[in-house]
Structure formats: C-alpha cells, structure tokens
Scaffold this motif. Structure first.
Motif, short mmCIF file in Angstrom:
data_model
loop_
_atom_site.label_atom_id
_atom_site.label_comp_id
_atom_site.label_asym_id
_atom_site.label_seq_id
_atom_site.Cartn_x
_atom_site.Cartn_y
_atom_site.Cartn_z
N MET A 113 -5.99 -6.17 0.12
CA MET A 113 -4.54 -6.04 0.19
C MET A 113 -4.15 -4.81 1.01
SD MET A 113 -1.60 -7.23 -0.42
CE MET A 113 -1.96 -8.54 -1.62
N ALA A 114 -4.86 -3.70 0.84
CA ALA A 114 -4.51 -2.47 1.54
C ALA A 114 -4.66 -2.61 3.06
CB ALA A 114 -5.38 -1.32 1.04
N SER A 115 -5.44 -3.58 3.50
CA SER A 115 -5.64 -3.79 4.93
C SER A 115 -4.54 -4.65 5.55
CB SER A 115 -6.99 -4.44 5.19
OG SER A 115 -7.04 -5.76 4.65
N ARG A 116 -3.61 -5.15 4.71
CA ARG A 116 -2.55 -6.02 5.19
C ARG A 116 -1.24 -5.24 5.36
NH1 ARG A 116 -2.68 -11.37 1.44
NH2 ARG A 116 -0.96 -11.85 2.85
N LYS A 117 -0.32 -5.80 6.15
CA LYS A 117 1.02 -5.23 6.29
C LYS A 117 1.97 -5.78 5.24
CE LYS A 117 0.85 -4.17 11.23
NZ LYS A 117 1.51 -4.37 12.55
N GLU A 118 1.78 -7.06 4.87
CA GLU A 118 2.61 -7.71 3.87
C GLU A 118 1.73 -8.58 2.99
OE1 GLU A 118 5.50 -10.02 5.90
OE2 GLU A 118 6.68 -8.30 6.61
N ASP A 119 2.17 -8.82 1.74
CA ASP A 119 1.44 -9.73 0.88
C ASP A 119 1.91 -11.17 1.12
OD1 ASP A 119 3.84 -10.06 -0.48
OD2 ASP A 119 3.26 -8.78 -2.17
N ASP A 120 1.39 -12.10 0.34
CA ASP A 120 1.70 -13.51 0.56
C ASP A 120 3.18 -13.83 0.32
OD1 ASP A 120 -0.91 -14.02 1.18
OD2 ASP A 120 -1.47 -14.69 -0.84
N GLU A 121 3.87 -12.99 -0.42
CA GLU A 121 5.30 -13.19 -0.68
C GLU A 121 6.18 -12.45 0.32
OE1 GLU A 121 3.11 -12.57 -3.45
OE2 GLU A 121 3.08 -14.78 -3.45
N GLY A 122 5.56 -11.82 1.31
CA GLY A 122 6.32 -11.10 2.31
C GLY A 122 6.69 -9.69 1.90
N LYS A 123 6.14 -9.20 0.79
CA LYS A 123 6.43 -7.84 0.35
C LYS A 123 5.60 -6.85 1.16
CE LYS A 123 6.32 -4.82 -3.73
NZ LYS A 123 5.92 -4.70 -5.15
N LEU A 124 6.23 -5.77 1.56
CA LEU A 124 5.59 -4.73 2.35
C LEU A 124 4.45 -4.10 1.55
CD1 LEU A 124 6.10 -3.44 5.15
CD2 LEU A 124 7.46 -1.70 3.97
N VAL A 125 3.33 -3.87 2.19
CA VAL A 125 2.19 -3.18 1.58
C VAL A 125 2.18 -1.74 2.08
CG1 VAL A 125 -0.32 -3.09 1.30
CG2 VAL A 125 0.84 -5.30 1.46
N ILE A 126 2.35 -0.79 1.17
CA ILE A 126 2.32 0.62 1.56
C ILE A 126 1.19 1.35 0.85
CG2 ILE A 126 3.59 2.80 1.64
CD1 ILE A 126 6.15 1.18 1.88
N LEU A 171 -20.02 1.59 -2.26
CA LEU A 171 -20.10 0.96 -0.94
C LEU A 171 -21.51 1.13 -0.37
CD1 LEU A 171 -18.23 -0.40 1.24
CD2 LEU A 171 -18.08 1.88 2.30
N HIS A 172 -22.15 0.00 -0.04
CA HIS A 172 -23.51 0.00 0.51
C HIS A 172 -23.54 -0.35 2.00
CE1 HIS A 172 -26.10 0.44 -3.13
NE2 HIS A 172 -24.95 0.13 -3.72
N GLY A 173 -22.46 -0.82 2.53
CA GLY A 173 -22.37 -1.20 3.94
C GLY A 173 -20.95 -1.67 4.21
N ALA A 174 -20.68 -2.04 5.45
CA ALA A 174 -19.34 -2.50 5.79
C ALA A 174 -18.95 -3.68 4.92
CB ALA A 174 -19.28 -2.89 7.25
N LYS A 175 -17.87 -3.52 4.14
CA LYS A 175 -17.34 -4.54 3.23
C LYS A 175 -18.38 -4.99 2.20
CE LYS A 175 -13.79 -6.16 6.42
NZ LYS A 175 -13.14 -7.30 7.09
N VAL A 189 -11.60 -3.82 -7.16
CA VAL A 189 -11.51 -2.91 -6.02
C VAL A 189 -11.57 -3.67 -4.70
CG1 VAL A 189 -12.71 -1.06 -4.78
CG2 VAL A 189 -12.34 -0.87 -7.24
N GLU A 190 -12.43 -4.66 -4.61
CA GLU A 190 -12.54 -5.41 -3.35
C GLU A 190 -11.22 -6.11 -3.02
OE1 GLU A 190 -15.96 -7.93 -1.00
OE2 GLU A 190 -16.11 -7.62 -3.17
N ASP A 191 -10.56 -6.68 -4.03
CA ASP A 191 -9.26 -7.31 -3.80
C ASP A 191 -8.22 -6.26 -3.38
OD1 ASP A 191 -10.25 -9.81 -4.48
OD2 ASP A 191 -9.64 -9.64 -6.59
N ALA A 192 -8.32 -5.07 -3.96
CA ALA A 192 -7.40 -4.00 -3.61
C ALA A 192 -7.56 -3.59 -2.15
CB ALA A 192 -7.61 -2.79 -4.53
N PHE A 193 -8.80 -3.49 -1.68
CA PHE A 193 -9.03 -3.16 -0.28
C PHE A 193 -8.52 -4.26 0.65
CE2 PHE A 193 -12.05 0.20 -1.56
CZ PHE A 193 -11.66 1.18 -0.66
#
Length: 384
Positions: free
Chosen positions: A365-378, A18-22, A359-363
């Motif tokens: 997703m981790a910032s969301r409450k649900e994915d595109d299919e409505g599955k809970l993100v924990i 990480l070199h800066g915000a996002k 990793v960027e895609d993982a972050f």
C-alpha cells in the motif's frame, strides 16, 4: 503495583525481517533483558517511510547495500515493559517515542549538539553501519532510555509515530531560521509526507504564506484542504528535456509560473526542496529571492546539474538538512496540542495495518499513490 525497575527475562519475539528485494519473512529472535541503561519496549505503531520502501523494493537505498537480514522501520511509538537497573527516568507502562539514531556522543559534532551528522551514527533500519542497527518492525526491543521520549497519555500511538518524520521538518525550519519571523513566504516542492510536514511546520512557525507544489493534483489539494499550505500549484508533466539547457529553461519557467501565482509576491524567501529530483532542485534555485535560502531535504539523484551561478550571483544559500537533532520535545508539544486552525497532522495517517504478519501488505500500500477506493496514500502505519 509495577516497580520502576523491572527487568524482563530473556525471551523470544517476532520480527519482520528483509532477506532480499521484496523478500520479507516473519521470524523469531531471542531478546535479552535490557542493559542497565536501557528499557525494553513493546512497539505499538510504526510508520513506513521512503527509505524503508527503497530497502524493501531494491535491498538497498541508493549506494547503501543491505549486507545481512534487516528489520525495517524507525518511525515508532512504544510502551515500556521493562527497565534497566540504572534507569530512573522511565517506568513500566510509560508511553514513549523512540529516537532511533544512536550517535557516538563524544565527537566534535556530538559535543556541539549536531549529533545527527555524527560520523559514527547507528540508525535503526539503515544499512549504512555494519552490523546493521535493526529496525522497529519487531514485537519488542531494547533501546537506550536516553533516546526514549516520554509521551502524554492522551497522544494516540499513531500520531506519536509521526514525531520522527516531524523531526526532519523541525530541523529544516530551524536551519532556515523561520523563528526569526522575517520569512514572509516559502515554497515547498513535493507534497509527500515529508513535504506536508515541512509545510505544516512553516505554518506552525508563523510563516504568513506557504505555497506547495507537486505533480500530483490530489496531494496539493490535500495540502490546502488540511491547512498545511495556503496555496498550491500542480506542476505539469511535460516531455523529458532533450538537453541541459532545455532542462534549465523548463525549471526557470516553472519557477516563474509559481512565483507569479495570485497571492505570491514574486520570488520566495525560502524554498524547501523535498523531492531530490534534479528539475525540482533547479526550480528551487530560480524561485528563491536574492539573499534567500534553498533547503535540500529530499534524498534523490546524488549527482546533479544545477544553475549554480543563479545562486552565487544572488547570494542564495543552499543548505542541507539531514534527519534531526534535539527535536522531540518541540514535536511532542506540537502534536499533543493540535489547533483547529492549524495543520491537521493526524490526517497524514491514511492507512493502518494490524500486526507484523501484515507488513508485506503495508509495504504494498505504501508504494501506491491511491488505494482501490481512490483514497490518497500518504502515511501507512503498522500497529501491534
């Protein structure tokens, strides 16, 4: 056959930096052979946590500023690929969980066993110390053998990565003295990953009635469905209070509602506050019985207005919980022997991304409450 003492040659590894915000970049780093008391490990799974998200989104965590490029990640399991010459406890091929905090080992807190609050603590992926202790979102790294905990071969990499956040829950349960079996009912405020783990530890400790509350209905439903809690309450989202008096009145009303739920016998013995949100901390104090405890786990607003007399006049203890100390052995036992009637800890892992390039895609997703299919993100994992 692998030798127990196999030193790796200096090499080049990939790291997410990480070199800066996002501003994440995939880079190469030189990796030396492990020192005499170290092992070199290939990181197999890393869970993303709230502090990682703060650093990723803001290049800081509260008032802790990142001052140099930083690899994030600290909830990790790994495979030993080389060992230093003085290491006898581990061999090449061993599966380990990484305890990433490195205390000084000699101060008063360390000698009394509370190394988690060592003033000189260096913690991977935290920018508090400088130079920063680089995190585990790397292909391989060298780590002190003393802070690598051997895992059963049967424990999946992803589940093993839960040992670090589970340590926080174990620490909280110990500080709340749940092992004395006097606690009959508890309330957990916040049904994120840490709140769910805390609720799960309460069930493991034998607490008969665990209530969990959150503003997200899907999370509290998950908590009861997966046996982390016995009862749940969805906190309604009302208008922002116009004054301190109004805020405290709202918090007291929320506490009264929760402690009047069917099956809840009034104010609870212990409240585990896992959000850091001022209204939740206020609610925690009001919801605790005289002589009970409020455990502060959530790292939220640093300066808050609290109904402190409501705690003092009823001798409610307010206790801080920061990370963990000496929890991995207990955590390994819990996660390696799952119970069909107990909390489904493995269900906390909801999304997995393969490789450091993701990793960027993982972050995201981790910032969301649900994915595109409505599955809970924990809990989102990055695996290698």
């Amino acid at each position: 056959m692998c030798s127990s003492h196999t030193a790796a040659s200096p090499s080049v590894v990939q790291a997410s930096v990480l070199h800066g915000a996002k501003d994440l970049r995939l880079e190469t780093r030189e990796l030396a052979s492990p020192a005499a008391d170290e092992v070199q490990v290939a990181v197999r799974a890393t869970g993303l946590c709230g502090s990682d998200l703060h650093y990723y989104g803001h290049y800081c965590n509260g008032d802790i500023l990142v001052r140099e490029p930083l690899s994030l990640g600290h909830e990790s399991s790994a495979e030993v690929v080389a060992v230093g010459k003085d290491v006898s406890s581990l061999r090449v091929g061993d599966r380990v969980a990484l305890e990433v905090g490195q205390p000084c080992g000699s101060c008063a807190r360390c000698t009394e066993g509370r190394y988690n609050i060592c003033p000189e603590m260096r913690f991977r992926s935290s920018a508090k110390s400088f130079p920063h202790a680089q995190g585990t979102l790397q292909e391989r790294l060298n780590h002190p053998a003393a802070w690598c905990h051997k895992l059963p071969d049967s424990m999946p990499w992803g589940v093993s990565a839960l040992l670090e956040p589970l340590g926080v829950a174990i620490q909280a349960a110990r500080r709340a003295s749940l092992s004395d079996k006097k606690t009959q009912q508890v309330l957990v405020l916040g049904a994120g990953a840490v709140g769910l783990l805390v609720a799960g530890m309460c069930k493991v400790a034998g607490v008969p009635h665990v209530v969990i509350a959150d503003v997200d209905a899907n999370r509290v439903h998950f908590a009861t469905q997966k046996r982390f809690a016995d009862a749940a309450y969805v906190v309604p989202m009302g208008p922002r209070p116009a004054s301190t008096d109004e805020a405290l009145a709202t918090a007291k009303q929320t506490a009264d509602t929760i402690t009047s739920l069917p099956g809840v016998a009034g104010q609870v013995d212990v409240v585990f506050e896992c959000t850091g949100v001022p209204s939740c901390v206020q609610t925690a104090i009001y919801a605790t019985r005289p002589g009970g405890k409020v455990m502060l786990i959530g790292m939220g607003t640093p300066v808050q207005t609290l109904p402190i007399s409501a705690a003092a006049l009823r001798e409610v203890d307010i206790c801080g919980v920061f990370r963990y100390a000496n929890t991995y052995a207990e955590g390994i036992k819990i996660l390696s022997t799952p119970s069909e009637s107990g909390p489904d800890f493995a269900s906390l892992i909801t999304h997995e991304y393969k490789g450091l390039a993701a990793v960027e895609d993982a972050f995201a997703m981790a910032s969301r409450k649900e994915d595109d299919e409505g599955k809970l993100v924990i809990k989102v994992l990055v695996t290698n």
